[in-house]
Motif scaffolding. Structure first.
Motif, PDB file in Angstrom:
ATOM      1  N   ASP A  51       0.821  -1.215   0.000  1.00  0.00           N
ATOM      2  CA  ASP A  51       0.000   0.000   0.000  1.00  0.00           C
ATOM      3  C   ASP A  51       0.852   1.260   0.000  1.00  0.00           C
ATOM      4  OD1 ASP A  51      -2.300  -1.437  -0.046  1.00  0.00           O
ATOM      5  OD2 ASP A  51      -2.916  -1.007   2.003  1.00  0.00           O
ATOM      6  N   HIS A  52       1.941   1.254   0.786  1.00  0.00           N
ATOM      7  CA  HIS A  52       2.740   2.470   0.865  1.00  0.00           C
ATOM      8  C   HIS A  52       3.446   2.766  -0.460  1.00  0.00           C
ATOM      9  CE1 HIS A  52       5.933  -0.526   1.812  1.00  0.00           C
ATOM     10  NE2 HIS A  52       6.752   0.360   1.272  1.00  0.00           N
ATOM     11  N   GLN A  53       3.759   1.721  -1.241  1.00  0.00           N
ATOM     12  CA  GLN A  53       4.351   1.946  -2.563  1.00  0.00           C
ATOM     13  C   GLN A  53       3.319   2.538  -3.511  1.00  0.00           C
ATOM     14  OE1 GLN A  53       5.609  -2.192  -2.993  1.00  0.00           O
ATOM     15  NE2 GLN A  53       7.750  -1.544  -2.988  1.00  0.00           N
ATOM     16  N   VAL A  54       2.101   2.011  -3.467  1.00  0.00           N
ATOM     17  CA  VAL A  54       1.023   2.554  -4.294  1.00  0.00           C
ATOM     18  C   VAL A  54       0.783   4.019  -3.930  1.00  0.00           C
ATOM     19  CG1 VAL A  54      -1.441   2.403  -4.843  1.00  0.00           C
ATOM     20  CG2 VAL A  54      -0.096   0.311  -4.587  1.00  0.00           C
ATOM     21  N   GLU A  55       0.756   4.294  -2.621  1.00  0.00           N
ATOM     22  CA  GLU A  55       0.468   5.654  -2.169  1.00  0.00           C
ATOM     23  C   GLU A  55       1.551   6.639  -2.609  1.00  0.00           C
ATOM     24  OE1 GLU A  55       0.396   8.938   0.756  1.00  0.00           O
ATOM     25  OE2 GLU A  55       1.601   7.197   1.251  1.00  0.00           O
ATOM     26  N   ARG A  56       2.809   6.261  -2.458  1.00  0.00           N
ATOM     27  CA  ARG A  56       3.908   7.175  -2.787  1.00  0.00           C
ATOM     28  C   ARG A  56       4.032   7.370  -4.293  1.00  0.00           C
ATOM     29  NH1 ARG A  56       8.948   5.118   0.717  1.00  0.00           N
ATOM     30  NH2 ARG A  56       9.900   7.016  -0.116  1.00  0.00           N
ATOM     31  N   LEU A  67      -8.742   6.467  -9.347  1.00  0.00           N
ATOM     32  CA  LEU A  67      -7.733   5.512  -9.812  1.00  0.00           C
ATOM     33  C   LEU A  67      -6.895   5.012  -8.641  1.00  0.00           C
ATOM     34  CD1 LEU A  67      -6.395   3.976 -12.058  1.00  0.00           C
ATOM     35  CD2 LEU A  67      -5.036   6.008 -12.610  1.00  0.00           C
ATOM     36  N   MET A  68      -6.613   5.872  -7.665  1.00  0.00           N
ATOM     37  CA  MET A  68      -5.879   5.428  -6.488  1.00  0.00           C
ATOM     38  C   MET A  68      -6.643   4.328  -5.767  1.00  0.00           C
ATOM     39  SD  MET A  68      -2.919   6.795  -6.040  1.00  0.00           S
ATOM     40  CE  MET A  68      -2.677   6.343  -4.333  1.00  0.00           C
ATOM     41  N   SER A  69      -7.954   4.503  -5.621  1.00  0.00           N
ATOM     42  CA  SER A  69      -8.777   3.493  -4.960  1.00  0.00           C
ATOM     43  C   SER A  69      -8.709   2.160  -5.713  1.00  0.00           C
ATOM     44  CB  SER A  69     -10.224   3.985  -4.872  1.00  0.00           C
ATOM     45  OG  SER A  69     -11.061   3.003  -4.310  1.00  0.00           O
ATOM     46  N   GLU A  70      -8.763   2.244  -7.041  1.00  0.00           N
ATOM     47  CA  GLU A  70      -8.683   1.048  -7.874  1.00  0.00           C
ATOM     48  C   GLU A  70      -7.322   0.371  -7.726  1.00  0.00           C
ATOM     49  OE1 GLU A  70      -8.512   1.138 -12.416  1.00  0.00           O
ATOM     50  OE2 GLU A  70     -10.612   0.635 -12.016  1.00  0.00           O
ATOM     51  N   MET A  71      -6.260   1.160  -7.666  1.00  0.00           N
ATOM     52  CA  MET A  71      -4.921   0.587  -7.552  1.00  0.00           C
ATOM     53  C   MET A  71      -4.699  -0.044  -6.186  1.00  0.00           C
ATOM     54  SD  MET A  71      -2.364   3.006  -9.815  1.00  0.00           S
ATOM     55  CE  MET A  71      -2.468   4.449  -8.738  1.00  0.00           C
ATOM     56  N   TYR A  72      -5.273   0.532  -5.127  1.00  0.00           N
ATOM     57  CA  TYR A  72      -5.197  -0.100  -3.811  1.00  0.00           C
ATOM     58  C   TYR A  72      -5.860  -1.476  -3.845  1.00  0.00           C
ATOM     59  CZ  TYR A  72      -3.517   4.077  -1.334  1.00  0.00           C
ATOM     60  OH  TYR A  72      -2.763   5.130  -0.878  1.00  0.00           O
ATOM     61  N   ARG A  73      -6.994  -1.571  -4.552  1.00  0.00           N
ATOM     62  CA  ARG A  73      -7.689  -2.861  -4.660  1.00  0.00           C
ATOM     63  C   ARG A  73      -6.840  -3.862  -5.442  1.00  0.00           C
ATOM     64  NH1 ARG A  73     -11.003  -4.786  -8.523  1.00  0.00           N
ATOM     65  NH2 ARG A  73     -11.283  -2.729  -9.464  1.00  0.00           N
ATOM     66  N   TYR A  74      -6.205  -3.404  -6.524  1.00  0.00           N
ATOM     67  CA  TYR A  74      -5.311  -4.283  -7.276  1.00  0.00           C
ATOM     68  C   TYR A  74      -4.171  -4.783  -6.391  1.00  0.00           C
ATOM     69  CZ  TYR A  74      -7.395  -2.682 -11.730  1.00  0.00           C
ATOM     70  OH  TYR A  74      -8.242  -2.398 -12.778  1.00  0.00           O
ATOM     71  N   ALA A  75      -3.612  -3.871  -5.581  1.00  0.00           N
ATOM     72  CA  ALA A  75      -2.499  -4.251  -4.703  1.00  0.00           C
ATOM     73  C   ALA A  75      -2.945  -5.293  -3.693  1.00  0.00           C
ATOM     74  CB  ALA A  75      -1.942  -3.015  -4.009  1.00  0.00           C
ATOM     75  N   LEU A  76      -4.140  -5.119  -3.140  1.00  0.00           N
ATOM     76  CA  LEU A  76      -4.672  -6.091  -2.175  1.00  0.00           C
ATOM     77  C   LEU A  76      -4.844  -7.457  -2.827  1.00  0.00           C
ATOM     78  CD1 LEU A  76      -5.923  -6.759   0.601  1.00  0.00           C
ATOM     79  CD2 LEU A  76      -8.121  -5.983  -0.325  1.00  0.00           C
TER      80      LEU A  76
END
Length: 267
Positions: A51-56, A67-76
């Motif tokens: 998550d912290h990599q996606v966020e940064r 898109l950030m929300s979607e990418m967090y879901r992909y990361a999960l």
């Protein structure tokens, strides 16, 4: 979404964002304290992403909130364990993406000229095929059989089946004339599956547009962008370029137009 598919979806989003922002992999790596190789592996879907990599990275690329929300879901999803991992003994290293995409696909199109497609095979047919190939260690051969059975159970056990079309060469069944018991069971399975409303099986009985080789076309449930999968003796390749995938789709449609129904072939 299955883990390998999710990682690739996340990586594709990350790459597009980075390129749109005019940032190189080296610049992105320096900004978040990682190596350029790590950025490359994230973009290629070759590793799980935290998550912290996606966020940064998302903040660096000025990604919109949706898109950030979607990418967090992909990361999960990308950090989960794939169903196939219990059967890794029977899986080539490049095969998990295909298994996951097939498992979640909304549409599956398969053209096989020499081989009953894996989703349609009986255990007896698979054993006969293995007997005709260079020998595998017994544990590996058994792992392949268990994986094939699990793959079929998962797909046909879905609450909503994908649309499935199979074009098979006449020779796939002709080869079994000397194995009547195998042929009997395999024909029975083909007939049973062909009776499912979401499935269509047709038989190629003459010269056709796909004589250069077999292929699969999968359409993921998460979007309408299809990709082609081509298997060969020394491995496989995934084709995602839209123009090339369109060529495979046109070829499939052209072959289908001259193929006959399974019922007609067996009558």
């Amino acid at each position: 979404m299955q883990p390998t598919v999710a990682r690739r979806a996340l990586g594709s989003s990350m790459r597009k964002l980075r390129e749109a922002a005019g940032i190189t992999r080296s610049q992105a790596a320096h900004a978040i304290g990682y190596s350029p190789q790590t950025i490359q592996r994230i973009e290629e879907g070759a590793q799980a992403t935290r998550d912290h990599q996606v966020e940064r990275l998302g903040r660096l690329y000025d990604a919109p909130p949706a898109l950030m929300s979607e990418m967090y879901r992909y990361a999960l999803d990308g950090n989960r364990r794939g169903w196939w991992q219990a059967h890794k003994e029977g899986i080539p290293s490049e095969f998990p993406l295909f298994l996951e995409a097939e498992h979640d696909a909304s549409r599956i199109r398969v053209l096989e000229t020499e081989y009953i497609p894996g989703l349609l095979q009986t255990p007896e047919y698979l054993r006969a095929v293995q007997d005709a190939q260079p020998p595998l260690p017994s544990a590996r051969a058994e792992a392949v059989r268990v994986l094939r059975s699990q793959r079929q159970e998962l797909l046909f056990g879905r609450r909503r089946l994908p649309e499935m079309e199979f074009l098979i060469g006449r020779s796939t069944l002709d080869y079994l004339h000397d194995l009547p018991e195998v042929r009997r069971g395999q024909v029975e399975r083909l007939t049973q599956i062909d009776a499912i409303s979401e499935v269509r099986i047709r038989v190629i009985v003459g010269l056709h547009a796909a004589m250069a080789g077999s292929f699969n076309i999968l359409t993921p449930a998460t979007n309408s962008v299809s990709f082609a999968y081509v298997d060969s003796v020394d491995g496989c390749r995934y084709i995602e370029d839209h123009a090339v995938v369109s060529l495979y789709e046109r070829t499939f449609n052209h072959v289908r137009s001259s193929a006959i129904t399974l019922e007609e072939y067996l009558s």
